[in-house]
Design an enzyme around this catalytic site. Structure first.
Site: not given
Ligand SMILES: NC(=O)c1ccc[n+]([C@@H]2O[C@H](COP(=O)([O-])OP(=O)(O)OC[C@H]3O[C@@H](n4cnc5c(N)ncnc54)[C@H](OP(=O)(O)O)[C@@H]3O)[C@@H](O)[C@H]2O)c1
Length: 284
Positions: A11-12, A37-38, A59, A101, A124, A128
């Site tokens: 993920g990002m 798969d969590i 997530a 947040d 969401y 969380k």
């Molecule tokens: N993006 C934001 O603006 C933001 C804001 C606040 C908080 N957050 C939190 O920050 C964290 C990281 O966010 P991010 O934007 O980096 O997320 P992301 O790019 O959407 O990455 C989420 C990851 O979760 C993995 N995933 C999905 N289903 C899964 C499963 N069943 N088992 C294991 N892994 C699984 C995905 O893997 P695949 O791609 O291989 O499916 C992906 O790599 C998260 O907790 C998110 O809630 C994000």
């Protein structure tokens, strides 16, 4: 040396955390959804063993889709987090759970403290919040790191979208009535490494940039730093862009935890944007 497990490594945030661990010379295993798969507790237990620090970057992050797929979001954000926390406890590991947040109502007028009451307004946010509670309950030796408004090189995000739209449209209308803290995934990854390696107190941490702005202010700054005219970015209101999930009007998170622990908080969002742009939008 304690080996880390990065869950959601593709993920990002996960990608930048792996880079930060590599740079710090910390041994780690990068786990993608194809590896683990969590939602599967037994698989979590197997993969977690032999790791001392588990960081959950995985997530269900599609905020609007979660409104109509809350069960799927819950399976990942709450049950998945609980599975990792139970496995961490079982194997004597510590855990970092990345949160958001959106666990708050978003109607405050001063920064949310780390111990402010949770009151999520979206599916969401509810899932969380449940994830936070599950991790705290199952693995007391854990850090909950809430972040917001994330952008980075390794995923689709607001900065990339605005840079693209700047090339397609003469003017852009961007909401000016939601306040928050744009946060670069590289800064958050570094913050997670610092919290863990400095043995900072377990509990809730706010992993967002210093300073605050609106989406409109953020976009104007993106334009400015890309050498474009910020006057091309016009303010509008949330009501003009109806979305399935309600957006928090005020999402600024307080950073008292950093001060108490005598650790440097994340840098100012403008400073980080300047460092981030070459890698986040290399083609502009
Ligand atoms: N993006 C934001 O603006 C933001 C804001 C606040 C908080 N957050 C939190 O920050 C964290 C990281 O966010 P991010 O934007 O980096 O997320 P992301 O790019 O959407 O990455 C989420 C990851 O979760 C993995 N995933 C999905 N289903 C899964 C499963 N069943 N088992 C294991 N892994 C699984 C995905 O893997 P695949 O791609 O291989 O499916 C992906 O790599 C998260 O907790 C998110 O809630 C994000």
């Amino acid at each position: 040396m304690t080996r880390w497990l990065v869950v959601g490594a593709g993920g990002m945030l996960g990608q930048d955390l792996c880079a930060a661990l590599e740079a710090a010379g910390i041994a780690f295993t990068a786990s993608r959804s194809a590896d683990l798969d969590i939602r599967d507790h037994d698989a979590c237990s197997r993969v977690v063993s032999e790791h001392g620090i588990i960081v959950n970057c995985a997530a269900y992050t599609a905020v609007d889709d979660a409104e109509s797929h809350e069960a799927e979001a819950f399976a990942l954000n709450a049950v998945g987090a609980a599975n990792l926390a139970r496995a961490a406890r079982e194997h004597g590991a510590r855990m970092v759970q990345v949160s958001t947040d959106y666990v708050f109502a978003g109607d405050a007028d001063e920064p949310y403290a780390e111990d402010a009451p949770l009151a999520p307004r979206s599916a969401y946010g509810r899932t969380k919040a449940a994830g936070e509670w599950a991790v705290e309950a199952h693995c007391p030796e854990s850090w909950i790191v809430r972040t917001a408004w994330l952008y980075g090189a390794g995923g689709g995000n607001f900065v990339k979208t605005m840079a693209r739209l700047a090339g397609e449209r003469e003017t852009l209308s961007v909401v000016d009535d939601q306040r928050g803290q744009p946060t670069w995934t590289v800064d958050l990854a570094d913050a997670i490494v610092r919290i863990v390696t400095s043995n900072a107190p377990f509990g809730v941490w706010h992993g967002t940039s210093s300073g605050e702005t609106t989406w409109h202010g953020f976009t104007q700054e993106i334009f400015r730093q890309l050498g474009l005219d910020p006057a091309r970015v016009e303010p509008t209101t949330t009501d003009a862009f109806p979305r399935p999930a309600p957006r928090p009007a005020y999402s600024v998170l307080g950073h008292e935890g950093w001060r108490m622990a005598r650790l440097a908080p994340l840098p100012d969002w403008r400073e980080s944007l300047a460092k981030a742009l070459p890698s986040v939008v290399p083609s502009v």
